[in-house]
Design a protein around this motif. Sequence first.
Motif, mmCIF file in Angstrom:
data_model
loop_
_atom_site.group_PDB
_atom_site.id
_atom_site.type_symbol
_atom_site.label_atom_id
_atom_site.label_comp_id
_atom_site.label_asym_id
_atom_site.label_seq_id
_atom_site.Cartn_x
_atom_site.Cartn_y
_atom_site.Cartn_z
ATOM 1 N N ASP A 141 0.866 -1.180 0.000
ATOM 2 C CA ASP A 141 0.000 0.000 0.000
ATOM 3 C C ASP A 141 0.910 1.240 0.000
ATOM 4 O O ASP A 141 1.776 1.360 0.872
ATOM 5 C CB ASP A 141 -0.861 -0.054 1.275
ATOM 6 C CG ASP A 141 -1.492 1.271 1.605
ATOM 7 O OD1 ASP A 141 -2.124 1.853 0.716
ATOM 8 O OD2 ASP A 141 -1.337 1.732 2.749
ATOM 9 N N SER A 144 1.294 3.302 3.186
ATOM 10 C CA SER A 144 2.012 2.556 4.221
ATOM 11 C C SER A 144 3.508 2.541 3.921
ATOM 12 O O SER A 144 4.331 2.645 4.837
ATOM 13 C CB SER A 144 1.501 1.113 4.290
ATOM 14 O OG SER A 144 0.138 1.090 4.601
ATOM 15 N N VAL A 147 5.155 5.676 5.207
ATOM 16 C CA VAL A 147 5.371 5.668 6.664
ATOM 17 C C VAL A 147 6.537 4.732 7.014
ATOM 18 O O VAL A 147 7.439 5.091 7.771
ATOM 19 C CB VAL A 147 4.082 5.219 7.406
ATOM 20 C CG1 VAL A 147 4.340 5.122 8.913
ATOM 21 C CG2 VAL A 147 2.942 6.186 7.133
ATOM 22 N N THR A 221 7.027 -4.954 9.993
ATOM 23 C CA THR A 221 6.404 -3.706 9.536
ATOM 24 C C THR A 221 6.161 -3.750 8.033
ATOM 25 O O THR A 221 5.101 -3.332 7.553
ATOM 26 C CB THR A 221 7.278 -2.483 9.905
ATOM 27 O OG1 THR A 221 7.592 -2.552 11.292
ATOM 28 C CG2 THR A 221 6.556 -1.180 9.628
ATOM 29 N N ASP A 224 3.197 -5.774 7.388
ATOM 30 C CA ASP A 224 1.964 -5.061 7.737
ATOM 31 C C ASP A 224 1.537 -4.055 6.673
ATOM 32 O O ASP A 224 0.415 -3.555 6.703
ATOM 33 C CB ASP A 224 2.136 -4.329 9.082
ATOM 34 C CG ASP A 224 2.107 -5.291 10.265
ATOM 35 O OD1 ASP A 224 1.662 -6.440 10.079
ATOM 36 O OD2 ASP A 224 2.543 -4.898 11.366
ATOM 37 N N CYS A 225 2.460 -3.719 5.783
ATOM 38 C CA CYS A 225 2.145 -2.761 4.715
ATOM 39 C C CYS A 225 1.593 -3.452 3.467
ATOM 40 O O CYS A 225 1.182 -2.782 2.514
ATOM 41 C CB CYS A 225 3.401 -2.001 4.289
ATOM 42 S SG CYS A 225 4.158 -1.025 5.576
ATOM 43 N N LEU B 82 -0.975 0.248 7.093
ATOM 44 C CA LEU B 82 -0.109 0.151 8.271
ATOM 45 C C LEU B 82 -0.755 0.866 9.457
ATOM 46 O O LEU B 82 -0.774 0.348 10.579
ATOM 47 C CB LEU B 82 1.254 0.773 7.949
ATOM 48 C CG LEU B 82 2.334 0.652 9.014
ATOM 49 C CD1 LEU B 82 2.650 -0.798 9.334
ATOM 50 C CD2 LEU B 82 3.606 1.374 8.574
ATOM 51 N N ALA B 83 -1.299 2.047 9.187
ATOM 52 C CA ALA B 83 -1.975 2.812 10.242
ATOM 53 C C ALA B 83 -3.157 2.019 10.787
ATOM 54 O O ALA B 83 -3.397 1.989 11.997
ATOM 55 C CB ALA B 83 -2.445 4.145 9.688
ATOM 56 N N LYS B 85 -3.551 -1.267 10.809
ATOM 57 C CA LYS B 85 -3.099 -2.411 11.614
ATOM 58 C C LYS B 85 -2.629 -1.950 12.993
ATOM 59 O O LYS B 85 -2.898 -2.593 13.997
ATOM 60 C CB LYS B 85 -2.001 -3.169 10.882
ATOM 61 C CG LYS B 85 -2.592 -3.965 9.732
ATOM 62 C CD LYS B 85 -1.629 -4.924 9.098
ATOM 63 C CE LYS B 85 -2.349 -5.693 8.000
ATOM 64 N NZ LYS B 85 -1.453 -6.326 7.053
ATOM 65 N N ARG B 86 -1.928 -0.824 13.029
ATOM 66 C CA ARG B 86 -1.458 -0.296 14.311
ATOM 67 C C ARG B 86 -2.635 0.196 15.152
ATOM 68 O O ARG B 86 -2.663 0.002 16.368
ATOM 69 C CB ARG B 86 -0.462 0.831 14.081
ATOM 70 C CG ARG B 86 0.855 0.309 13.578
ATOM 71 C CD ARG B 86 1.805 1.425 13.237
ATOM 72 N NE ARG B 86 3.099 0.881 12.861
ATOM 73 C CZ ARG B 86 4.089 1.599 12.377
ATOM 74 N NH1 ARG B 86 3.938 2.893 12.218
ATOM 75 N NH2 ARG B 86 5.237 1.044 12.065
#
Lengths: 249, 271
Positions: A141, A144, A147, A221, A224-225, B82-83, B85-86
């Motif tokens: 994404d 993401s 970040v 991390t 997670d993206c 990501l945001a 999931k966090r």
Amino acid sequence: MKQLITAVAGLPGVGKTDWIRQQFTQKPTLYFSPATRVGIDQTRLAAEFPSVQFLADDQQAQLWNLLASGVTAYLELGYHLDLAQIAPILDTRDCHRVAIVPARRQAADWEEWADEIVEGSSTATDATALWVANTTGHVIDPDSLEVFWDELTQGAYGTVSRAKGIFELADGLSVYGDFVAGRKPQFDELNLPRWLEGRPQRLSGIEVWGNQLDENAIAQTFQDCCLSDAAIRHYQQQVKEMLIEEAIT
Amino acid sequence: MKLAVMSCIHGNLPALNAVLADIAQQKADKIYCVGDLVGYGPYPNEVVERIRTLNIPTCAGCWDEDVVEGLNACDCSYPSLLAEKRGMAAHAWTNQEVTPETREFLAQLPHSLHEGNLCFVHGSPYSAHEYLLPEMDAFVAMERVLSTGADVLFCGHTHVPYVRSLDNGQLQIRITGPSVDSEQQLNFTAPFKQIVNVGSVGEPRHGRPNATYVLYDTETQQVALREVAYDYQKTCAAIVEKGLPPIFAWRLARGLEYAEKAEDPTHVCVR
């Protein structure tokens, strides 16, 4: 007479690939970077210079055959390689050794090894840890990624002196992420067609040089993206519809 | 009367204590809180207990709502995967951590508070999840303030403080359609209104770890933004000790919001 092989070495982020890239603009030839677990530089260069020949690690036999036939080649030697170990191999060939050295820094370490010293990026620094991941098939994404890349390069997972990666985005495009400590991180779109049918089967990956890297956190991390199969399908469908609409209008 | 208005404490007790000490030093007559007592931070119960003990009028923030009602995201809730999931991880942790008393307190918080010509909300008068960004279209911003009947609208949620004056705005509305004989044009002159975003106590997003809040003088209408340094390392250590993601501590120490951010000023929350 000009040597057929040019071996290029230097610190991570000093500009080895960029220097080779400049040579390519004058004379397309052959590129080989031995013992790279993920060919990020190779993939990036291949997207820009389709006429250059690129060989993978398991194509070394082909490399020697090509060299024997007179093809000029650039060998990019990663910082993780022991140059003393490679020296005997290079010595058997007529090889020109180029060391890219950070600007305004002593080149003494390289003088014994190199035939030519070239000034590179002044911000390149030494690093003790290397983390590499092949992420082929993952689609990220873009928000993401932004970040994640900010956190990575600003030291959230250890001190990073060099990071680079090729990332497949939700819109089917592929980008190259580039960071050297002291310089602003940047992303460049690679000259590759959009991948809009399932998980991309072309190479993507990350390479991070630094100190005290929290490898698990980086990997988690990144994970997670990444998008699920369903999300990838959804975005690919959207892009396909958008492209059809654009083609009609 | 001197009012202190704060928001977005996010379970950060050391930051709240520092702000309360500063408020006492500034001799404010009354304190308001515009929500987000919990979420992301390691001390949700302690923060609620402190607010409750001090009897500070408080409205419900989006996190307070989510802990009571469960997650029900709009596009503005999470700007990235990501945001999200966090945010989910922080929500799950907070949900498990809060006591029944805390949950009960959060459940009875009102959406908005009023005092004279002042209105207090977390996000916007319509939703605790809607961002009133400083770049928001002036017409929409004016509409949001007018809908409250107040002259000054205090909010939080963005974690970046600002004061926006909507100065005697000229509003022009054109009405066309099948039921209208000819185009109608209506002109209004909207009175002077203000939006005051009070920033964040416990999770700043202005590039420094300091807590922010606002002092407002009801006589002079003067707004003063306060920035308070505190021992953020204590909160960072508690984040890690209590099992929240360590990246939250890293971001807190740099004055970066953990996860949420609203970058689209045109977005209108539909939650």
